[in-house]
Design a protein around this motif. Structure first.
Motif, short mmCIF file in Angstrom:
data_model
loop_
_atom_site.label_atom_id
_atom_site.label_comp_id
_atom_site.label_asym_id
_atom_site.label_seq_id
_atom_site.Cartn_x
_atom_site.Cartn_y
_atom_site.Cartn_z
N CYS A 279 -6.43 -48.53 -123.84
CA CYS A 279 -5.34 -48.60 -124.89
C CYS A 279 -4.16 -48.80 -124.11
O CYS A 279 -4.04 -48.62 -122.73
CB CYS A 279 -5.21 -47.47 -126.08
N ARG B 269 -6.89 -44.01 -128.67
CA ARG B 269 -8.37 -43.84 -129.20
C ARG B 269 -8.75 -42.56 -129.34
O ARG B 269 -9.44 -42.27 -130.40
CB ARG B 269 -9.00 -44.57 -128.04
N TYR C 292 -6.56 -51.33 -127.88
CA TYR C 292 -5.66 -51.00 -129.10
C TYR C 292 -4.39 -51.00 -128.16
O TYR C 292 -3.92 -50.21 -127.30
CB TYR C 292 -6.01 -49.63 -129.45
#
Length: 601
Positions: free
Chosen positions: A395, A377, A208
């Motif tokens: 991430c 996350r 992410y």
């Protein structure tokens, strides 16, 4: 007994040796005639939870599916496995639908896919009562939620399945539902006595990343070219106009990009979706009209050029990347203009005040994900009631921890400026006042004479935009949905009074580039020596898929081809032992793929 039968089907039909938890428990529950509610992330193996009981139990399974494309993909994949599956929908001729109905009546079908609007028709219900039914599977069950992002009114009537077919087990499945939505699904589908299975929401293969907008189209292009060249991806935009413009621009830059939105004709949408499913390296630029039920396993990235309106939407859309479990990226660029746009859309919605308040809460939670300086996350999973004990390490905030700065004084200046200008102006004008710019608008309202004029020259325009964006995201400022004016919230009082300090994310140039994070690992590593065989296996797969008019992944996933590449089987027994190859596919394709492998031995 049920467990043994299920494992045998998993091995012989689907070509896998063991279940992922809690698939075995779910399947046993349904085989034994019980109802189940299943919350499992995309790529977690939801379909097996009703497909295997459908093969073990006597009769035909009715699968309620909201999208024709999803029905077609799943029936094609099941037929490849030697399973008798069909669907009833508007793309089929009357005689084709009648033929499928007749097959169901005579017991020739294992699974029959049907849309909710067709299922609830009196004539359909009357016809269903003539069938020997094994189970009802309600896929994409979050569509029943009136508070959700994919609401379908026909789903509201599906509770009558319990009333009219009380002895037929039901299984409802979804990948996206917070606690409130889960409760609503259970209540609306009359699943109060169903066994509930909630799996972890974590998709550890997805990286992410969220960056602040600074020439977003160029940022997107840099991201695709440097990390996902010639790979399949989806780019989400809020408006149809932006979808068209972005797809055109990407094509001009050499990216194989196609637009998809509800304003295009059905023929164009179908053509673009088919290209995306069947060809390598296609990038779909789309509104949220695209994606639910897309089974393509090798989507390597999902990018957002606009902020999604909720974490549910973000999770569902990013979850379309990496269904095969291989490394993938969820990338997003966002700015304060996204908040203004979404607030305007909310103001124009037909929902009541309670609905609008909930939408605002969901947007605030999404802003929290965008602005958080800790592991993204952990925050994402926590929203769904799931816990990740340690930071994920995959991430952008974990890989390159963001810097923060003591912004209390800047925040007080920004908030004071909003107050001194009577809470009637947008960000651009407020920054002009803080930086002491005598623009025509500043002079018109005599804002060169107020106490906050020129008190913010120490920060650049970009830095002030970052301050205002984060104050909005933290709830210290509200945005008028009609004109984009900023006004003070009750929450800002302690800062203005000097009773509270605040640290903000330091937006640096490095956050606008892809170089600030480690690139996602390549999904499948192919050595130089194996590259010719890999391409030959893919060519063989594509040829078979083209002949049968199905997407290549319906023949075999990339992961299965990779297993072939590593194992290099020399006979049918060793070919059949590869994960993902069941008895039917072994007989159907074994000789052709073995011949390809033999050429390179």
């Amino acid at each position: 007994m049920a467990a043994e039968q299920a494992l045998q089907v998993l091995n012989k039909v689907f070509g896998y040796n063991e279940f992922r938890p809690p698939q075995a428990d779910i399947i046993s529950t349904v085989i034994d005639g019980g109802d189940a509610f299943v919350l499992m992330p995309t790529g977690g193996g939801k379909s097996l939870c009703f497909q295997i009981p459908a093969l073990v139990r006597e009769g035909v399974a009715i699968v309620v599916s909201p999208l024709i494309a999803l029905m077609q993909d799943q029936t094609a994949a099941l037929c490849q496995l030697g399973i008798s599956a069909a669907c009833l929908n508007s793309t089929l001729t009357a005689s084709e639908n009648a033929s499928n109905e007749a097959k169901a009546l005579t017991g020739e079908l294992d699974l029959l896919y049907i849309a909710p609007e067709r299922l609830v028709l009196p004539q359909t219900l009357s016809w269903l009562k003539q069938l020997k039914l094994s189970l009802f599977a309600i896929d994409e069950a979050h569509c029943v939620s009136q508070w959700g992002h994919d609401f379908r009114s026909d789903y509201l009537q599906l509770a009558m399945l319990h009333e009219q077919f009380p002895k037929v087990p039901r299984i409802a499945l979804t990948a996206t539902a917070d606690k409130r939505t889960r409760e609503e699904i259970i209540q609306r589908l009359a699943l109060d006595t169903a066994k509930t299975f909630v799996c972890s929401f974590d998709r550890p293969n997805i990286q992410y990343r969220i960056t602040q907008k600074n020439n977003p189209k160029q940022q997107l292009l840099s991201f695709i070219q440097s990390e996902h060249a010639d790979q399949a991806g989806v780019v989400y935009c809020l408006s149809r106009k932006k979808v068209e413009a972005t797809a055109d621009w990407l094509r001009d830059q050499g990216i194989n990009a196609l637009p998809y939105h509800a304003g295009l004709s059905a023929d164009v949408r179908l053509r673009h979706q088919t290209q995306f499913l069947n060809e390598d390296g296609v990038v779909i630029v789309a509104t949220i009209a695209f994606g639910m039920g897309i089974d393509k396993p090798d989507v390597r990235f999902v990018a957002h050029l606009d902020l999604p309106k909720s974490i549910e939407a973000y999770y569902q859309e990013t979850g379309r990347a990496g269904r095969d479990g291989e490394p993938s990226t969820a990338w997003m660029a966002y700015g304060l203009e996204d908040v203004l746009k979404l607030k305007q859309m909310m103001a124009g919605s037909q929902g009541n005040e309670a609905f609008k308040r909930l939408e605002q809460q969901k947007l605030n939670a999404m802003l929290g994900i965008a602005e958080v300086t800790t592991c993204r996350r952990q925050v994402l999973l926590n929203y769904f009631g799931d816990e990740l004990p340690q930071p994920c390490g995959n991430c952008d905030n974990c890989i390159t921890p963001p810097k923060t700065w003591q912004a209390t004084e800047a925040a007080r200046k920004a908030l004071s400026c909003v107050f001194r200008t009577d809470q009637r102006f947008g960000v651009t004008h407020l920054i002009d006042v803080l930086r002491g710019k005598e623009t025509p608008k500043v002079m018109q309202f005599n804002h060169n004479a107020i106490s906050t004029f020129g008190i913010g020259t120490e920060l650049s325009e970009a830095q002030w935009r970052s301050v205002f964006r984060q104050l909005v995201a933290r709830g210290f400022l509200n945005v008028d949905e009609n004109y984009g004016q900023l006004n003070l919230s009750e929450q800002c009082r302690p800062i203005l009074k000097g009773e509270q300090s605040i640290e903000l994310r330091l937006d640096e140039k490095r956050h606008n580039s892809t170089s600030s994070t480690k690139k996602a690992k390549k999904s499948i590593e192919i050595s130089e020596a194996d590259a010719p065989l890999w391409e030959a296996l893919r060519t063989c797969r594509k040829s078979l898929a083209s002949t049968q008019k199905v997407p290549p992944f319906v023949i075999f996933h990339d992961a299965t081809l990779h297993e072939m590449l590593k194992a290099k089987p020399t006979n049918m027994d060793s070919f059949g032992s590869i994960s993902g190859i069941g008895e039917t596919k072994k007989k159907k394709y074994g000789q052709e793929f073995l011949a390809v492998i033999e050429q390179f031995s």
